[in-house]
Design a protein around this motif. Structure first.
Motif, PDB file in Angstrom:
ATOM      1  N   LYS A  82       0.821  -1.220   0.000  1.00 58.11           N
ATOM      2  CA  LYS A  82       0.000   0.000   0.000  1.00 58.11           C
ATOM      3  C   LYS A  82       0.853   1.267   0.000  1.00 58.11           C
ATOM      4  O   LYS A  82       0.330   2.363  -0.018  1.00 58.11           O
ATOM      5  N   HIS A  83       2.169   1.115   0.019  1.00 55.77           N
ATOM      6  CA  HIS A  83       3.060   2.273   0.045  1.00 55.77           C
ATOM      7  C   HIS A  83       3.275   2.765  -1.386  1.00 55.77           C
ATOM      8  O   HIS A  83       3.685   2.005  -2.254  1.00 55.77           O
ATOM      9  N   THR A  84       2.989   4.021  -1.630  1.00 52.93           N
ATOM     10  CA  THR A  84       3.186   4.586  -2.960  1.00 52.93           C
ATOM     11  C   THR A  84       3.371   6.094  -2.865  1.00 52.93           C
ATOM     12  O   THR A  84       2.715   6.746  -2.048  1.00 52.93           O
ATOM     13  N   PRO A  85       4.247   6.642  -3.691  1.00 53.70           N
ATOM     14  CA  PRO A  85       4.390   8.101  -3.716  1.00 53.70           C
ATOM     15  C   PRO A  85       3.177   8.784  -4.346  1.00 53.70           C
ATOM     16  O   PRO A  85       3.061  10.003  -4.296  1.00 53.70           O
ATOM     17  N   PHE A  86       2.266   8.003  -4.919  1.00 56.12           N
ATOM     18  CA  PHE A  86       1.085   8.564  -5.577  1.00 56.12           C
ATOM     19  C   PHE A  86      -0.138   8.593  -4.658  1.00 56.12           C
ATOM     20  O   PHE A  86      -1.238   8.906  -5.103  1.00 56.12           O
TER      21      PHE A  86
END
Length: 119
Positions: A82-86
């Protein structure tokens, strides 16, 4: 920490087509070029018979709806990572269905619509 016990990492593949669609719209890249870059070329590089729709080839499909508006967030991501820069970014276009060797792997479509696709 053993790999199996570690927390899921950053999601990238799940957003690939959506981000490629953004690139396509903003830079006027033909859709066929996106398919070539994301499907045909990788299959050629690793020398597997995949990445195209031809008689006798495995039915590996991805149904992408370029008109779906959504916001990236934990609830909207399917993958464990679930980690995203978006996170929090509004997006346009989302995968609706995937098939691997003719079998549905993922679908956000209603069952009635799927029957039309698979029949």
């Amino acid at each position: 920490l053993p790999f199996a016990e570690s927390e899921a990492g950053e999601t990238g593949l799940e957003l690939l087509l959506t981000l490629a669609g953004k690139w396509m719209r903003e830079q006027n890249v033909p859709p066929a070029r996106i398919v070539e870059l994301l499907c045909g070329n990788p299959a050629d590089i690793i020398k597997v018979q995949a990445g195209s729709l031809r008689t006798g080839m495995p039915a590996d499909l991805c149904l992408f709806n370029p008109e779906v508006d959504w916001v990236v967030g934990e609830a909207s991501l399917i993958s464990q990572g679930k980690h995203t820069p978006f996170n929090g970014f509004p997006m346009q276009g989302k995968v609706q269905l995937t098939m691997v060797n003719g079998n549905v792997g993922y679908s956000s479509l209603e069952k009635s619509k799927m029957k039309v696709l698979v029949a």
